[in-house]
Design a protein around this motif. Structure first.
Motif, PDB file in Angstrom:
ATOM      1  N   GLY A 102       0.799  -1.214   0.000  1.00  0.00           N
ATOM      2  CA  GLY A 102       0.000   0.000   0.000  1.00  0.00           C
ATOM      3  C   GLY A 102       0.835   1.268   0.000  1.00  0.00           C
ATOM      4  N   ILE A 336       3.483  -0.268   5.709  1.00  0.00           N
ATOM      5  CA  ILE A 336       3.163   0.447   4.467  1.00  0.00           C
ATOM      6  C   ILE A 336       4.466   1.004   3.903  1.00  0.00           C
ATOM      7  CG2 ILE A 336       1.774   2.251   3.379  1.00  0.00           C
ATOM      8  CD1 ILE A 336      -0.140   2.077   5.739  1.00  0.00           C
ATOM      9  N   VAL A 360      -5.265   9.247   2.227  1.00  0.00           N
ATOM     10  CA  VAL A 360      -5.292   8.198   3.249  1.00  0.00           C
ATOM     11  C   VAL A 360      -5.294   8.783   4.648  1.00  0.00           C
ATOM     12  CG1 VAL A 360      -3.926   6.306   4.254  1.00  0.00           C
ATOM     13  CG2 VAL A 360      -4.299   6.410   1.787  1.00  0.00           C
ATOM     14  N   ASP A 655      -9.646   2.114   4.658  1.00  0.00           N
ATOM     15  CA  ASP A 655      -8.786   0.942   4.461  1.00  0.00           C
ATOM     16  C   ASP A 655      -7.466   1.066   5.211  1.00  0.00           C
ATOM     17  OD1 ASP A 655      -7.949   2.981   2.804  1.00  0.00           O
ATOM     18  OD2 ASP A 655      -7.508   1.706   1.085  1.00  0.00           O
ATOM     19  N   LEU A 656      -7.270   2.154   5.951  1.00  0.00           N
ATOM     20  CA  LEU A 656      -6.097   2.297   6.809  1.00  0.00           C
ATOM     21  C   LEU A 656      -6.411   1.663   8.158  1.00  0.00           C
ATOM     22  CD1 LEU A 656      -3.225   3.567   7.069  1.00  0.00           C
ATOM     23  CD2 LEU A 656      -4.346   5.561   8.101  1.00  0.00           C
ATOM     24  N   MET A 682      -2.510  -1.251   5.304  1.00  0.00           N
ATOM     25  CA  MET A 682      -3.617  -1.036   4.375  1.00  0.00           C
ATOM     26  C   MET A 682      -4.372  -2.344   4.171  1.00  0.00           C
ATOM     27  SD  MET A 682      -3.212   2.172   3.715  1.00  0.00           S
ATOM     28  CE  MET A 682      -4.443   2.376   2.436  1.00  0.00           C
ATOM     29  N   GLN A 684      -6.398  -5.027   2.304  1.00  0.00           N
ATOM     30  CA  GLN A 684      -6.320  -5.418   0.889  1.00  0.00           C
ATOM     31  C   GLN A 684      -7.430  -6.394   0.530  1.00  0.00           C
ATOM     32  OE1 GLN A 684      -2.366  -6.964   0.451  1.00  0.00           O
ATOM     33  NE2 GLN A 684      -1.395  -4.961   0.713  1.00  0.00           N
TER      34      GLN A 684
END
Length: 684
Positions: A102, A336, A360, A655-656, A682, A684
């Motif tokens: 990510g 990340i 993000v 999505d964090l 992140m 997935q």
């Protein structure tokens, strides 16, 4: 006698009475699996293995070799065991052990504007504050100790720690930072005052590769707080920068010229820039061709990510393959591996990027006035926008007491003018319109009331009651009149009383500036409003070219003022948040040969502040000194406050993961630094 070497299984060891070492438990903050740590949410390796009765095996990002190839000048990577310190810091993730991959996408206003919240994502220092914002915990340093009178601080580093290019990081790099950079007149024409103590330098010595001592000329109990919250990193890569220093390399001038520099000094300036601040343009942006010729684009770092691309539109970073942290499953952090930062000066475009789901993480320069719009579009952008308490968010207006225009200087030094401008502000309306009713009208004070005990309600409420008629009466008492009836008062020299209010949206909400313009205009003081970039604002402010400065009252929380009294003394600010009274500061610095002599009570601030630094924060003596300092500030209305005790928004994309609600949105604790962004991952 010879002995055979044998390997025993865990079961055999148990039979023999020795402890059996299994795989370490994947501890998280949500599930500590019965373990307790000496410091919140992290362990030293030996501590973790002892408490877990285990041996931690290490793993790396499978893409790390490819990422390393993007770091100009880095060699092929050795095995992970050779890259990690012998004593890595073991981090307990918040919710779960993450996975690699990510990109953290973020927004700044420019290469040196609004970048500090993203800088804080990759930041390291000797220590940091835990996310309780109360406990100082190890980071680069493994530990520390004081002598009895707080004049000698010993810092213990991690054995085997390496710079991002694989070279050893040792105590010599700390001594080099102070002795060869901070005290070097070729780097700093004048030693930065923030690294002098009672006007004298500290003695920094590397006593062995992992031990460095700081010997202060006076008691300095708050300096550990500086290392916990400060952007300045007290270490520089000696192996890299010393090649351009004749002191260390007799051929430094030849080497510098070989690489295309005019001199060795120019090479040091190119890479260090005369600043500990990390958002100065990297050599990639300064001169990409020259960086390529040299073979190293950026100075080696200890941070979690390294700049590998930069242009006028943004910068990109990749994970540091030698980073010193692992999780409780042994995975080297960060999870990340990439950061992508784009520069957007326009607030509306910034909000659009957020609402489109392109961002993000964002803390800095999101204001309450943006909250309804961002909240309405949460689902569309797949993000969460939340409130957090703030420290130092009270926006101030500070009139230039040592203005280059003597007529304005005379007006601004009349306390009746300051009081008039203060009571002309309708703070209740500001609170409702700008802060959605979430704040508290409050005078400007140089110590965040929520973090100290010496700021009283009387002080916070001084001259804040809205009274436009009273404001007009004070201005009339000064002899300011509207002779031509155009609604604007005239100065004593007959010119209209017009104030140029230059501001940057990085520091203040636009709507507040418009409201204040109208309030003061109603009192007869015309305001010409102009928005500029933070770079332009800071340049003008530090050159004493502004009629008044306006920004958030940051740098005033307990940890900040315990180690840096910049907010207490003229010019009541630093380069990034300039205050007022530059002429007073010049008078003090030159022993009265230059500048403007301040009044007796302003003069007291230097002595009171020096004493404040030399006593422990929160002690009776500290509180007594703090109360005296605050009274002088408020009696003189050095910074007219507006609304404090507010909440402010921050956002993150859904999505964090491993994101924990932040205890405070505050530059004073260096934004994201306490919340361990290296363990974000992140989904997935």
């Amino acid at each position: 006698m010879k002995f055979k070497s044998i390997l025993l299984s865990g079961a055999a060891l148990a039979v023999l009475g020795a402890p059996a070492f299994a795989a370490c438990p994947a501890v998280t903050v949500a599930d500590m699996k019965g373990l307790t740590s000496d410091y919140p949410e992290q362990f030293e390796l030996a501590e973790f293995e002892e408490k877990g009765t285990c041996k931690l095996a290490f793993a790396e990002n499978p893409s790390i070799a490819d990422l390393n190839k993007k770091i100009l000048g880095n060699k092929d990577l050795p095995a992970l065991a050779e890259r990690l310190p012998a004593e890595p810091l073991v981090v307990a993730p918040y919710d779960k052990v993450g996975h690699y991959g990510g990109v953290i996408t973020g927004i700044s206003k420019g290469t040196e504007s609004g970048t500090s919240d993203l800088l804080s994502v990759r930041h390291v220092n000797f220590v940091r504050y835990s996310d309780d914002l109360q406990t100082v915990v190890p980071n680069v340093a493994k530990g520390w100790s004081w002598n009895d009178d707080f004049t000698v601080l010993t810092i213990n580093l991690r054995e085997g720690h390496k710079w991002s290019d694989g070279e050893p990081f040792t105590a010599e790099d700390v001594a080099f930072w102070y002795n060869d950079m901070i005290l070097n007149p070729d780097v700093y024409e004048k030693t930065p005052g923030r690294w002098l103590f009672a006007g004298k330098p500290v003695k920094v010595e590397a006593t062995d590769p992992t031990t460095v001592t700081f010997t202060f000329p006076v008691p300095t109990p708050g300096i550990l707080n500086r290392f916990a919250v400060d952007y300045g990193q007290p270490f520089q890569p000696k192996h890299f920068l010393s090649q351009f220093m004749p002191k260390y390399n007799p051929k430094a001038e030849d080497v510098a010229k070989e690489y295309g520099f005019e001199s060795a000094k120019a090479a040091v300036d190119f890479y260090y820039g005369g600043s500990d601040w990390k958002d100065v343009p990297s050599p990639l942006l300064k001169d990409g061709d020259k960086a390529a010729r040299i073979g190293r684009a950026v100075v080696p770092t200890l941070e979690s990510h390294i700049v590998v691309e930069e242009s006028s539109e943004g910068r990109k970073l990749v994970a540091n393959p030698y980073f010193h942290m692992v999780d409780t499953a042994g995975n080297q952090l960060p999870y990340i591996p990439e950061i992508s930062e784009i520069y957007i000066g326009d607030k509306e475009v910034q909000n659009l990027k957020i609402m489109n789901g392109d961002v993000v993480w964002k803390q800095q320069a999101i204001f309450l006035e943006d909250f309804p719009l961002l909240k309405e579009n949460e689902a569309k952008g797949n993000y969460t926008v939340s409130f957090a308490p703030t420290f130092g968010e009270n926006v101030f207006f500070s009139f230039n007491r040592t203005h280059k225009d003597p007529v304005l200087a005379e007006i601004f030094n009349d306390i009746r003018f300051e009081k008039a401008m203060s009571i002309a502000l309708n703070r209740d309306e500001i609170n409702e319109i700008v802060y959605l009713g979430q704040g508290k009208p409050m005078q400007g004070v140089p110590a965040e009331p929520k973090t100290v005990s010496f700021v009283t309600d009387d002080v916070m409420n001084a001259n804040i009651a809205y009274d436009i008629d009273g404001a007009k009466a004070l201005l009339a008492e000064m002899g300011l009149k509207d002779s031509d009836g155009d609604g604007t008062l005239e100065r004593p020299d007959g010119k209209p009383l017009v104030i140029r209010m230059i501001y940057s949206t990085q520091g203040v909400p636009v709507k507040m500036m418009e409201l204040v313009r109208d309030y003061w205009s109603a009192a007869g003081v015309r305001v010409d409003l102009k928005e500029v970039t933070s770079d332009e604002y800071r340049a003008a402010g530090n050159n004493n070219d502004l009629d008044l400065t306006t920004w958030k009252y940051d740098g005033t929380s307990g940890p900040a003022i315990s180690q840096d009294v910049t907010a207490f003394i003229p010019p009541f600010g630093d380069y990034f948040n300039p205050g007022t009274g530059f002429g007073w500061a010049a008078w003090k610095e030159t022993g009265g040969k230059e500048g403007v002599e301040p009044s007796a009570d302003i003069k007291q601030l230097w002595d009171l502040s020096e004493k404040f630094l030399q006593v422990e924060m929160g002690s009776d003596e500290s509180n007594k000194l703090g109360a005296e300092i605050v009274k002088i500030h408020v009696d003189n209305l050095l910074k007219i406050g507006t609304v404090g005790d507010i909440v402010a928004p921050f956002m993150f994309r859904n999505d964090l993961k491993n994101v924990k609600p932040i205890k405070a949105k505050s530059y004073d604790f260096y934004w994201t630094y306490p919340y361990r962004p290296q363990q974000w991952f992140m989904e997935q």
